[in-house]
Enzyme design. Structure first.
Site, short mmCIF file in Angstrom:
data_model
loop_
_atom_site.label_atom_id
_atom_site.label_comp_id
_atom_site.label_asym_id
_atom_site.label_seq_id
_atom_site.Cartn_x
_atom_site.Cartn_y
_atom_site.Cartn_z
N CYS A 138 89.14 4.21 -14.09
CA CYS A 138 88.47 5.48 -14.35
C CYS A 138 87.62 5.90 -13.15
O CYS A 138 86.50 5.39 -12.96
CB CYS A 138 87.62 5.35 -15.61
SG CYS A 138 86.74 6.86 -16.03
N CYS A 141 84.31 7.54 -14.04
CA CYS A 141 83.30 6.58 -14.53
C CYS A 141 82.71 5.76 -13.38
O CYS A 141 81.51 5.52 -13.32
CB CYS A 141 83.91 5.59 -15.52
SG CYS A 141 84.91 6.36 -16.80
N ASP A 142 83.57 5.30 -12.48
CA ASP A 142 83.14 4.26 -11.53
C ASP A 142 83.11 4.68 -10.07
O ASP A 142 82.65 3.91 -9.22
CB ASP A 142 84.04 3.02 -11.70
CG ASP A 142 83.90 2.42 -13.09
OD1 ASP A 142 82.79 2.51 -13.66
OD2 ASP A 142 84.89 1.88 -13.62
C1 LIG Z 1 87.34 0.02 -17.64
C2 LIG Z 1 86.82 1.31 -18.26
C3 LIG Z 1 85.59 1.80 -17.86
C4 LIG Z 1 85.10 2.96 -18.43
N1 LIG Z 1 83.87 3.42 -18.03
C5 LIG Z 1 83.36 4.53 -18.60
C6 LIG Z 1 82.07 5.01 -18.23
O1 LIG Z 1 81.39 4.43 -17.38
N2 LIG Z 1 81.63 6.15 -18.85
C7 LIG Z 1 82.37 6.83 -19.78
O2 LIG Z 1 81.90 7.84 -20.30
N3 LIG Z 1 83.60 6.41 -20.12
C8 LIG Z 1 84.11 5.28 -19.56
N4 LIG Z 1 85.36 4.86 -19.91
C9 LIG Z 1 86.13 5.66 -20.88
C10 LIG Z 1 85.62 5.37 -22.30
O3 LIG Z 1 85.64 3.98 -22.50
C11 LIG Z 1 86.49 6.07 -23.33
O4 LIG Z 1 86.52 7.45 -23.08
C12 LIG Z 1 85.93 5.84 -24.74
O5 LIG Z 1 85.78 4.46 -25.01
C13 LIG Z 1 86.83 6.47 -25.80
O6 LIG Z 1 86.27 6.19 -27.03
P1 LIG Z 1 87.12 6.20 -28.37
O7 LIG Z 1 86.14 5.90 -29.44
O8 LIG Z 1 87.94 7.42 -28.45
O9 LIG Z 1 88.18 5.00 -28.25
P2 LIG Z 1 88.13 3.50 -27.76
O10 LIG Z 1 86.90 3.14 -27.05
O11 LIG Z 1 89.44 3.32 -27.07
O12 LIG Z 1 88.14 2.68 -29.13
C14 LIG Z 1 89.28 2.66 -29.95
C15 LIG Z 1 89.00 1.76 -31.14
O13 LIG Z 1 90.07 1.88 -32.07
C16 LIG Z 1 90.39 0.60 -32.56
N5 LIG Z 1 91.77 0.64 -33.07
C17 LIG Z 1 92.91 0.95 -32.41
N6 LIG Z 1 93.97 0.85 -33.23
C18 LIG Z 1 93.48 0.50 -34.45
C19 LIG Z 1 94.06 0.23 -35.72
N7 LIG Z 1 95.39 0.33 -35.93
N8 LIG Z 1 93.25 -0.16 -36.76
C20 LIG Z 1 91.91 -0.23 -36.58
N9 LIG Z 1 91.30 0.01 -35.40
C21 LIG Z 1 92.08 0.37 -34.35
C22 LIG Z 1 90.15 -0.33 -31.40
O14 LIG Z 1 89.96 -1.68 -31.86
C23 LIG Z 1 88.86 0.28 -30.83
O15 LIG Z 1 87.75 -0.23 -31.52
C24 LIG Z 1 85.88 3.68 -19.38
C25 LIG Z 1 87.13 3.19 -19.76
C26 LIG Z 1 87.60 2.01 -19.22
C27 LIG Z 1 88.94 1.47 -19.66
#
Ligand SMILES: Cc1cc2nc3c(=O)[nH]c(=O)nc-3n(C[C@H](O)[C@H](O)[C@H](O)COP(=O)(O)OP(=O)(O)OC[C@H]3O[C@@H](n4cnc5c(N)ncnc54)[C@H](O)[C@@H]3O)c2cc1C
Length: 317
Positions: A138, A141-142
């Site tokens: 990302c 992000c970084d």
């Molecule tokens: C390495 C990295 C660094 C990042 N750094 C930043 C940053 O510094 N700042 C920033 O704003 N964003 C950052 N991001 C992006 C950020 O992490 C995402 O935008 C954010 O986490 C998305 O949130 P979400 O809740 O949509 O999904 P996610 O965080 O992807 O969470 C999805 C959830 O769904 C669950 N799940 C999936 N399938 C199922 C199922 N069938 N049954 C039950 N549960 C399920 C998973 O277990 C998880 O808990 C980063 C991403 C990465 C990969």
């Protein structure tokens, strides 16, 4: 097969910023939400180190800690948080059916989908070794951590091109590694990259290994896939921009999706094509993919679920 049955007002699938924020709002609206965490409790941010762009943390915060804070806040208002993975869904009836771990069936009046997306990686061992210590998926992000340094980025699509130009504003130099001898990105994006003086494009080039000193990245060993010639490019940051995969297999042929598998929600809303089913966070957002936007749409989903239930109750009364 299913033994137990349970009926809930609001079921939330996923425990990233979107799911936990939906839980905070749903719990405060007295929907008594039940949230299933999936196999990555806390979501994608638990896989990173410093998060410096989420408002409210002026000194930054570790991803793990931030998601622990989200969890505690959701719990404080009474969210029932459970470790479990949703293995199938049936949204064909008036109430929605969800199967947990292939065993237990829960019926729900509203379902909030927050299953996120998974960044695609190259699959190199060294990539995982230095993930969070110079390797990132990302740039937004970084990128900030690599100001005035030399970095590399892998990818050739529109996202990679956009992230390369974003990095070029911060970094001293951006080495763009493109596997083919041309770009996949749109002409407009290509034009932007080609006209950014501190981006050097390496065509027909693939990363072989990310090199480091045991703690941080110091370079990337690349090879030309035509000549097989290898060279070491000294960089401190290595960005992978080869795409994301939304976690939507469960909803195939049930919910509307775009060609890349992202759930489609109604414009300006988190409503899906099924009444009472809402989607928030990265699972429906291929553009911003940030914790704060995921949290924002989680709030929207809970408010929309609450209004949907209120309208339904009003219609019955
Ligand atoms: C390495 C990295 C660094 C990042 N750094 C930043 C940053 O510094 N700042 C920033 O704003 N964003 C950052 N991001 C992006 C950020 O992490 C995402 O935008 C954010 O986490 C998305 O949130 P979400 O809740 O949509 O999904 P996610 O965080 O992807 O969470 C999805 C959830 O769904 C669950 N799940 C999936 N399938 C199922 C199922 N069938 N049954 C039950 N549960 C399920 C998973 O277990 C998880 O808990 C980063 C991403 C990465 C990969």
């Amino acid at each position: 097969m299913s033994q137990e049955n349970e009926h809930v007002k609001c079921l939330i699938i996923g425990s990233g910023p979107a799911g936990y924020t939906a839980a905070i709002y749903a719990a405060r609206a007295d929907l008594r939400p039940v949230l299933y965490t999936g196999i990555v409790p806390g979501g994608q941010l638990t896989q990173t180190t410093d998060v410096e762009n989420f408002p409210g943390y002026p000194d930054g915060v570790q991803g793990q800690q931030m998601m622990e804070d989200f969890r505690k806040q959701a719990e404080r208002f009474g969210t029932d948080i459970r470790f479990g993975y949703i293995t199938s869904v049936d949204f064909s009836g008036d109430v929605h059916k969800v199967v947990v771990d292939g065993e237990k069936t829960v019926t729900a009046e509203t379902v909030i989908i927050a299953t996120g997306a998974t960044a695609k990686w190259l699959g190199l061992e060294s990539e995982q070794k230095y993930n969070g210590f110079g390797v990132s998926a990302c740039a937004v992000c970084d990128g900030f951590f690599f100001r005035k340094q030399d970095v590399a980025i892998v990818g050739a699509g529109d996202t990679a091109a956009e992230e390369a130009t974003y990095l070029a504003k911060l970094a001293n130099k951006v080495h763009m590694l493109v596997r083919r001898d041309d770009f996949r990105a749109s002409k407009a994006m290509q034009h932007r990259v080609l006209n950014t003086p501190n981006i050097e494009i390496h065509y027909s080039t693939e990363a072989k290994e990310i090199v480091g000193d045991g703690q941080n990245v110091t370079g990337v060993l690349v090879y030309n896939n035509q000549t097989l010639e290898e060279k070491l490019i000294p960089v401190t940051g290595f960005f992978v921009a080869i795409g994301h995969k939304p976690n939507t297999e469960l909803f195939q042929d049930i919910l509307d999706m775009d060609t890349n598998g992202y759930l489609i929600t109604k414009s300006g809303s988190t409503r899906t094509n099924i009444d009472g089913v809402f989607a928030c966070g990265d699972v429906q957002d291929h553009i911003y993919r940030q914790a704060v936007t995921a949290a924002g749409s989680g709030c929207m989903a809970a408010l929309e679920a609450e209004r949907y239930l209120a309208a339904k109750e009003h219609a019955i009364a």
